[in-house]
Design a protein around this motif. Structure first.
Motif, PDB file in Angstrom:
ATOM      1  N   GLY A 166       0.752  -1.241  -0.074  1.00  0.00           N
ATOM      2  CA  GLY A 166      -0.060   0.084   0.054  1.00  0.00           C
ATOM      3  C   GLY A 166       0.904   1.433  -0.035  1.00  0.00           C
ATOM      4  N   LYS A 167       2.223   1.183  -0.120  1.00  0.00           N
ATOM      5  CA  LYS A 167       2.835   2.425  -0.216  1.00  0.00           C
ATOM      6  C   LYS A 167       3.951   2.333  -1.294  1.00  0.00           C
ATOM      7  CE  LYS A 167       5.865   0.533   3.632  1.00  0.00           C
ATOM      8  NZ  LYS A 167       6.245   0.839   4.748  1.00  0.00           N
ATOM      9  N   LYS A 168       4.063   3.513  -1.630  1.00  0.00           N
ATOM     10  CA  LYS A 168       5.129   3.952  -2.764  1.00  0.00           C
ATOM     11  C   LYS A 168       6.471   3.560  -2.296  1.00  0.00           C
ATOM     12  CE  LYS A 168       6.156   6.746  -6.604  1.00  0.00           C
ATOM     13  NZ  LYS A 168       5.507   8.030  -7.379  1.00  0.00           N
ATOM     14  N   LEU A 169       7.238   2.540  -3.146  1.00  0.00           N
ATOM     15  CA  LEU A 169       8.551   2.630  -2.948  1.00  0.00           C
ATOM     16  C   LEU A 169       9.641   3.712  -3.181  1.00  0.00           C
ATOM     17  CD1 LEU A 169       9.292  -1.341  -4.121  1.00  0.00           C
ATOM     18  CD2 LEU A 169       8.581  -0.555  -1.617  1.00  0.00           C
ATOM     19  N   MET A 170      10.515   4.119  -2.489  1.00  0.00           N
ATOM     20  CA  MET A 170      11.391   4.905  -2.607  1.00  0.00           C
ATOM     21  C   MET A 170      12.841   4.638  -3.395  1.00  0.00           C
ATOM     22  SD  MET A 170       9.469   7.248  -1.353  1.00  0.00           S
ATOM     23  CE  MET A 170      10.561   8.803  -1.655  1.00  0.00           C
ATOM     24  N   LYS A 171      13.335   5.762  -3.994  1.00  0.00           N
ATOM     25  CA  LYS A 171      14.421   5.299  -4.763  1.00  0.00           C
ATOM     26  C   LYS A 171      15.579   5.937  -3.857  1.00  0.00           C
ATOM     27  CE  LYS A 171      12.849   5.428  -9.632  1.00  0.00           C
ATOM     28  NZ  LYS A 171      13.087   5.838 -10.704  1.00  0.00           N
ATOM     29  N   GLU A 172      17.000   5.319  -3.956  1.00  0.00           N
ATOM     30  CA  GLU A 172      18.046   6.011  -3.329  1.00  0.00           C
ATOM     31  C   GLU A 172      19.173   5.974  -4.667  1.00  0.00           C
ATOM     32  OE1 GLU A 172      19.435   3.282  -0.299  1.00  0.00           O
ATOM     33  OE2 GLU A 172      17.810   4.154   1.296  1.00  0.00           O
ATOM     34  N   ASP A 208       1.077   3.457  -5.928  1.00  0.00           N
ATOM     35  CA  ASP A 208       0.570   3.104  -4.632  1.00  0.00           C
ATOM     36  C   ASP A 208      -0.066   1.699  -5.015  1.00  0.00           C
ATOM     37  OD1 ASP A 208       1.265   5.154  -3.572  1.00  0.00           O
ATOM     38  OD2 ASP A 208      -0.581   6.408  -3.592  1.00  0.00           O
ATOM     39  N   GLY A 209       0.443   0.591  -4.231  1.00  0.00           N
ATOM     40  CA  GLY A 209      -0.227  -0.622  -4.340  1.00  0.00           C
ATOM     41  C   GLY A 209       0.261  -1.547  -5.274  1.00  0.00           C
ATOM     42  N   ALA A 210       1.228  -1.012  -6.247  1.00  0.00           N
ATOM     43  CA  ALA A 210       1.733  -2.204  -7.213  1.00  0.00           C
ATOM     44  C   ALA A 210       3.234  -1.677  -7.520  1.00  0.00           C
ATOM     45  CB  ALA A 210       0.943  -2.305  -8.422  1.00  0.00           C
TER      46      ALA A 210
END
Length: 220
Positions: A166-172, A208-210
């Motif tokens: 349910g949450k957007k993954l973050m980039k590094e 969000d969600g995928a």
């Protein structure tokens, strides 16, 4: 800097070897199950003949239901036209299902691929392993992986989508970080290196969600 580079290359090579060994065991296990079922085939026939001779049709129906359920666990569900791809996809689909993850797959490879079997093994294996890991964080009824593979003109198109928590993954540093913690992530590095070497294209998108990974590999 050169020593660091060599250390990373050694770690990636070790990861690749471990990955291939894992895939080999999964594929070998799947075919052991198939061979075992075939070995028992004659016994199943004899049992049903005995029920038929006794006129026990209810017993035959129940026996067939059990066989159908048993066979569905080892049946080859995907036939792409490429033997290595079939082996990896089917072993990973079997693994996902054993973890309560639904897999919707549509894969077709109608041409002889330029990509080596080891390259394809690493790419598909990594995509599936990452999708399975992410899916395990969800309730069982929400676990779903979508796989699509086909030729787009002269390129092999590969798409993997899995639902996330349910949450957007973050980039590094422009890359999505591995959720496996420190010391992991070599699979992503290895996959990116293969795609770059084959002059392909890779795209990762987190909404969000995928989470979706798309890859194009030239085959000419």
């Amino acid at each position: 800097m050169k020593l660091f580079s060599k250390k990373v290359e050694k770690q990636i090579a070790s990861y690749q070897h471990e990955l291939i060994e894992t895939h080999y065991r999964e594929v070998d296990n799947m075919y052991r199950q198939i061979r075992g079922w075939r070995h028992d085939y004659r016994n199943h026939i004899q049992a049903m003949k005995a029920y038929a001779a006794a006129g026990d049709w209810d017993a035959i129906r129940q026996y067939l239901d059990l066989l159908d359920k048993d066979l569905s666990t080892v049946d080859t569900v995907i036939k792409t036209g490429n033997a290595m791809t079939d082996a990896i996809l089917n072993s990973k689909i079997s693994l996902a299902k054993s973890k309560g993850i639904q897999v919707v797959a549509d894969a077709h490879i109608p041409v002889k691929l330029k990509s080596s079997e080891i390259d394809l093994c690493c790419i598909i294996g990594n995509l599936f392993d990452n999708a399975i890991e992410a899916s395990m964080k969800l309730p069982e009824e929400q676990r779903l992986i979508r796989v699509y593979m086909d030729m787009k003109n002269t390129q092999l198109y590969i798409s993997f989508t899995n639902f996330t928590a349910g949450k957007k993954l973050m980039k590094e540093g422009g890359l999505f970080r591995s959720t496996k913690g420190k010391g992991h992530g070599f699979g992503l590095v290895r996959m990116d290196a293969i795609v770059e070497r084959l002059e392909g294209y890779i795209s990762r998108n987190s909404e969000d969600g995928a989470f979706t990974t798309e890859i194009l590999l030239p085959q000419v």
